[in-house]
Every structure is written in C-alpha cells, then in structure tokens.
Design an enzyme around this catalytic site. Structure first.
Site, PDB file in Angstrom:
ATOM      1  N   LYS A  22       0.851  -1.203   0.000  1.00  0.00           N
ATOM      2  CA  LYS A  22       0.000   0.000   0.000  1.00  0.00           C
ATOM      3  C   LYS A  22       0.886   1.252   0.000  1.00  0.00           C
ATOM      4  O   LYS A  22       2.090   1.168   0.267  1.00  0.00           O
ATOM      5  CB  LYS A  22      -0.919  -0.012   1.216  1.00  0.00           C
ATOM      6  CG  LYS A  22      -0.181   0.023   2.556  1.00  0.00           C
ATOM      7  CD  LYS A  22      -1.133  -0.188   3.722  1.00  0.00           C
ATOM      8  CE  LYS A  22      -0.378  -0.296   5.032  1.00  0.00           C
ATOM      9  NZ  LYS A  22      -1.259  -0.721   6.145  1.00  0.00           N
ATOM     10  N   ARG A 117     -11.405  -0.742  14.750  1.00  0.00           N
ATOM     11  CA  ARG A 117     -11.273   0.098  13.576  1.00  0.00           C
ATOM     12  C   ARG A 117     -12.184  -0.542  12.534  1.00  0.00           C
ATOM     13  O   ARG A 117     -13.364  -0.290  12.520  1.00  0.00           O
ATOM     14  CB  ARG A 117      -9.795   0.157  13.173  1.00  0.00           C
ATOM     15  CG  ARG A 117      -9.321   1.517  12.776  1.00  0.00           C
ATOM     16  CD  ARG A 117      -7.815   1.563  12.617  1.00  0.00           C
ATOM     17  NE  ARG A 117      -7.276   0.438  11.825  1.00  0.00           N
ATOM     18  CZ  ARG A 117      -6.026   0.329  11.411  1.00  0.00           C
ATOM     19  NH1 ARG A 117      -5.154   1.281  11.707  1.00  0.00           N
ATOM     20  NH2 ARG A 117      -5.613  -0.698  10.718  1.00  0.00           N
ATOM     21  N   TYR A 242      15.499  29.741   9.771  1.00  0.00           N
ATOM     22  CA  TYR A 242      14.246  30.429  10.118  1.00  0.00           C
ATOM     23  C   TYR A 242      14.015  30.414  11.615  1.00  0.00           C
ATOM     24  O   TYR A 242      14.205  29.381  12.276  1.00  0.00           O
ATOM     25  CB  TYR A 242      13.059  29.722   9.463  1.00  0.00           C
ATOM     26  CG  TYR A 242      12.903  29.977   7.986  1.00  0.00           C
ATOM     27  CD1 TYR A 242      12.698  31.263   7.502  1.00  0.00           C
ATOM     28  CD2 TYR A 242      12.925  28.922   7.085  1.00  0.00           C
ATOM     29  CE1 TYR A 242      12.525  31.485   6.135  1.00  0.00           C
ATOM     30  CE2 TYR A 242      12.756  29.127   5.722  1.00  0.00           C
ATOM     31  CZ  TYR A 242      12.553  30.421   5.255  1.00  0.00           C
ATOM     32  OH  TYR A 242      12.383  30.627   3.921  1.00  0.00           O
ATOM     33  N   MET A 290      11.949  24.234   3.439  1.00  0.00           N
ATOM     34  CA  MET A 290      11.295  23.470   2.370  1.00  0.00           C
ATOM     35  C   MET A 290      12.298  22.679   1.536  1.00  0.00           C
ATOM     36  O   MET A 290      12.062  21.518   1.194  1.00  0.00           O
ATOM     37  CB  MET A 290      10.479  24.407   1.468  1.00  0.00           C
ATOM     38  CG  MET A 290       9.680  23.654   0.424  1.00  0.00           C
ATOM     39  SD  MET A 290       8.787  24.711  -0.715  1.00  0.00           S
ATOM     40  CE  MET A 290       7.325  25.089   0.197  1.00  0.00           C
TER      41      MET A 290
HETATM   42  C1  PLP Z   1      -0.522  -1.925   6.617  1.00  0.00           C
HETATM   43  C2  PLP Z   1      -1.132  -3.205   6.971  1.00  0.00           C
HETATM   44  C3  PLP Z   1      -0.331  -4.320   7.276  1.00  0.00           C
HETATM   45  C4  PLP Z   1       1.170  -4.236   7.389  1.00  0.00           C
HETATM   46  O1  PLP Z   1       1.510  -3.664   8.632  1.00  0.00           O
HETATM   47  P1  PLP Z   1       3.057  -3.496   9.048  1.00  0.00           P
HETATM   48  O2  PLP Z   1       3.002  -2.996  10.440  1.00  0.00           O
HETATM   49  O3  PLP Z   1       3.623  -2.488   8.096  1.00  0.00           O
HETATM   50  O4  PLP Z   1       3.677  -4.816   8.902  1.00  0.00           O
HETATM   51  C5  PLP Z   1      -0.951  -5.517   7.513  1.00  0.00           C
HETATM   52  N1  PLP Z   1      -2.298  -5.631   7.468  1.00  0.00           N
HETATM   53  C6  PLP Z   1      -3.099  -4.586   7.203  1.00  0.00           C
HETATM   54  C7  PLP Z   1      -4.566  -4.774   7.183  1.00  0.00           C
HETATM   55  C8  PLP Z   1      -2.554  -3.337   6.945  1.00  0.00           C
HETATM   56  O5  PLP Z   1      -3.360  -2.305   6.678  1.00  0.00           O
END
Ligand code: PLP
Length: 348
Positions: A22, A117, A242, A290
């Site tokens: 992802k 969640r 800054y 930046m």
């Molecule tokens: C992002 C994610 C993972 C991976 O988690 P890590 O902590 O990066 O290993 C696994 N399962 C789901 C559902 C996720 O959203």
C-alpha cells in the site's frame, strides 16, 4: 526487499506471504515493490486503481484489497481483474449481495478482534459468513484480523493473546484460510502465524518495535541521500535558519544540505536529529526548511561543497531519525516526495 522478504518467510516458514505494498509500496514505488516481492504469494494494498495496475504490470498471484472496495463500481473492476477483497462492514456485504458480477470473487471476512477500527464483531461472524456463503459470486471465504499491539503483546488495555483468542473463537470450525500477522507479529509472535502472514514495514527494512531493524536481520531498502551545497563559518552567538532557533555556543561550520520538507524530510525534526556527512555521524541544527536543512560540520573535517549526505538508510536507521522527529519510520518512508529522484541499486 528480497532479503527482507526472506527474513519474513523464515519467521513464518509454514505460512504464505502477502507482502503489503500500500501507499506506493511504503514510498518505494508500486512496480519496484512488485519486482522486489516477486517471491511473495500475494500482494496487499488499499487502492483499487493500483490493484488493477498490478494486474496490468503482470502480477498473476493473489492481490488483496485490505480495506475492501469503496463503491459498487469498484466491484466490477475487482471482478474483471480477479482481485480479492476484504469485507469489513454490512454496507460492503449488501453491495456484494446486490451486485451482478460475471466472475466469482474470493473474499476475506474481516473480524474486529479488539482494534475497533474495521471489521465485524466476533459475535456476528458466523451470520456474516452464512450471508457471504449464500452469494453466488463468492468463491472462497478467508478470515482476517489486524493486531493493535503485536509489538507490545502485554499491552494492559488489549493484550495480543486476547485478540488472538477472540479471533479463534469467532472463526472456530468455519472453513477457510486465516491471516493475522503484521510485521510485528511475524517477527515476534510465531504463534500468530496462520495460513498467511501480512508483513509490511519490515519488508522495507523498518522496525515495527523497539528492537532495531538490524537486530531482526533486516536491511534498509531505502537510503535518502543528498549533498552539501553550501557552507557557513559562524561564531558564538550566531543563529541558524528560520526563527533563529539554533544559536552557536562557539565557532561552528554549518553545512547546507539540499533536502527539506518538500522532499519528505520531517519538518518537525529538531536540532540534534542524526545525519551522516562524508561517512561521519553528526547532527542537524536549526529548523528544517522546504528545500534545505542545516547540519553541524564541525566534527567532519573533510566536508566541503559536494560532500555526500545520508539522511536515513544505509548506516543510519530510518527509525532512529523517526524517533528523533517524534514519528515512526513508516511515516518517513511513505512521505518521500515525488521530486526525489529514485536510483535503483543492487547490493543484496
Ligand atoms: C498496513 C497493513 C499491514 C502491514 O503492517 P506493518 O506494520 O507495516 O507490517 C498488515 N495488514 C493490514 C490490514 C494493513 O493495513
């Protein structure tokens, strides 16, 4: 990435591996993730368009949408491309029930084992399973849950063992593959390794726990590097950057590095955040801007304009920089900005 995938496999030798790609493979590039994890049994991600793109790029093994689909149109896309989907809520279930699909789909029933969640409460898991089973377009049904505390299994509010127990109770006797472990569980809790594991950050060389990535045998996939583009010699009382927040207590050499928050370097990183110049570890001073940061070159005798700088990666764990900046390695990886040039190298 290949090396880290082998580490993940060694931790769960009897499980298949769904490598999580992802967020543009945690900032490393989707296609690069696909190539790096060619040996994985599947890829998991959030974005429906990127799932379709993986098929177009030639990935033939499993692809799983970790949050499922977002609207009915997505369902047509995932049927055409044979993408697996999580089903985590009644609304998704209803969309599936009402869809007319030309192809069968493999679905993954997500169970809320305590994270609160996404996912169905354990008590309704059997009913949801039966409703899914009754949908003609549904082929295989698997079970998935996500841990809140795999890196801290003894968490007082929700121990890992409690989540594991709730998942087992919810799914007991139901046929289908199970998948629970993220990186932290894969690395530290082999008892959670089921038919599949779902590592993410570890595959990129980040640690999900207090233990360093190196101690787990992981290697950084990403090194963020730049160069010194300017030098200032300052005296006691002179301020840098800054807000003039950093004031020299004695004579100092300041190096200006071509990397700032528009490249993904965290703006909230304070003075003292580690950085490597010409192979020597030193620190950032003053505010991140930046396009630039300023670093203390006083301990780097050899430094000049053009000296190589490592912001994180090889020789400087991303998690150390993240800790200094009050965040996690995950966030730094994902935030690498589009203008950063990516150079691939083979050093495994
Ligand atoms: C992002 C994610 C993972 C991976 O988690 P890590 O902590 O990066 O290993 C696994 N399962 C789901 C559902 C996720 O959203």
């Amino acid at each position: 990435m290949r090396h880290n995938l082998r580490v993940a496999k060694n931790c769960a030798p009897h499980s298949r591996i769904l490598a999580v790609v992802k967020a543009n493979a945690y900032g490393h590039g989707l296609e690069r993730g696909m190539r790096g994890f060619a040996e994985a049994d599947g890829l998991g991600l959030i974005e429906v368009d990127n799932a379709a793109r993986l098929r177009q790029l030639g990935w033939q093994k499993r692809i799983l949408l970790l949050e499922g689909f977002f609207d009915a149109d997505d369902l047509q896309t995932i049927a055409v491309h044979q993408i697996d989907t999580v089903v985590h809520c009644v609304e998704q279930l209803q969309m599936l029930e009402q869809a007319s699909l030309n192809a069968k789909l493999d679905v993954h029933l997500k169970i809320n084992s305590g994270m609160n969640r996404l996912g169905f409460m354990p008590a309704v898991c059997r009913d949801i399973y039966q409703r899914l089973r009754a949908i003609p377009a549904v082929r295989n049904i698997s079970f998935i849950t996500h841990f809140a505390n795999a890196e801290n299994a003894a968490n007082a509010n929700l121990p890992l063992s409690e989540q594991l127990q709730r998942f087992q109770t919810a799914t007991q006797g139901l046929p289908g593959d199970r998948c629970l472990s993220n990186s932290a569980a894969d690395l530290m809790h082999p008892e959670c390794a089921a038919d599949w594991v779902r590592p993410g950050v570890m595959l990129y060389g980040g640690t999900p726990a207090d233990t360093s990535a190196a101690a787990f045998g992981l290697q950084p996939a990403m090194t963020l590097s730049s160069e010194i583009i300017g030098i200032q010699h300052i005296a006691a009382g002179d301020a840098v950057g800054y807000g003039s927040s950093f004031v020299a207590s004695g004579p100092m050499t300041i190096g200006v590095v071509a990397c700032g928050y528009a490249d993904g370097y965290p703006r909230h990183a304070p003075s003292g955040t580690p950085v490597i110049v010409d192979g020597v570890r030193t620190q950032m001073v003053g505010r991140v801007s930046m396009d630039m940061i300023t670093v203390d070159l006083t301990p780097v005798a050899t430094a000049g304009v053009g000296s190589p700088v490592i912001l994180w990666g090889q020789g400087l764990p991303i998690d150390e920089v993240a800790n200094a900046a009050g965040t996690v390695g995950y966030e730094l990886m994902c935030a690498i900005a589009p203008r950063v040039r990516i150079v691939e190298s083979e050093n495994v």
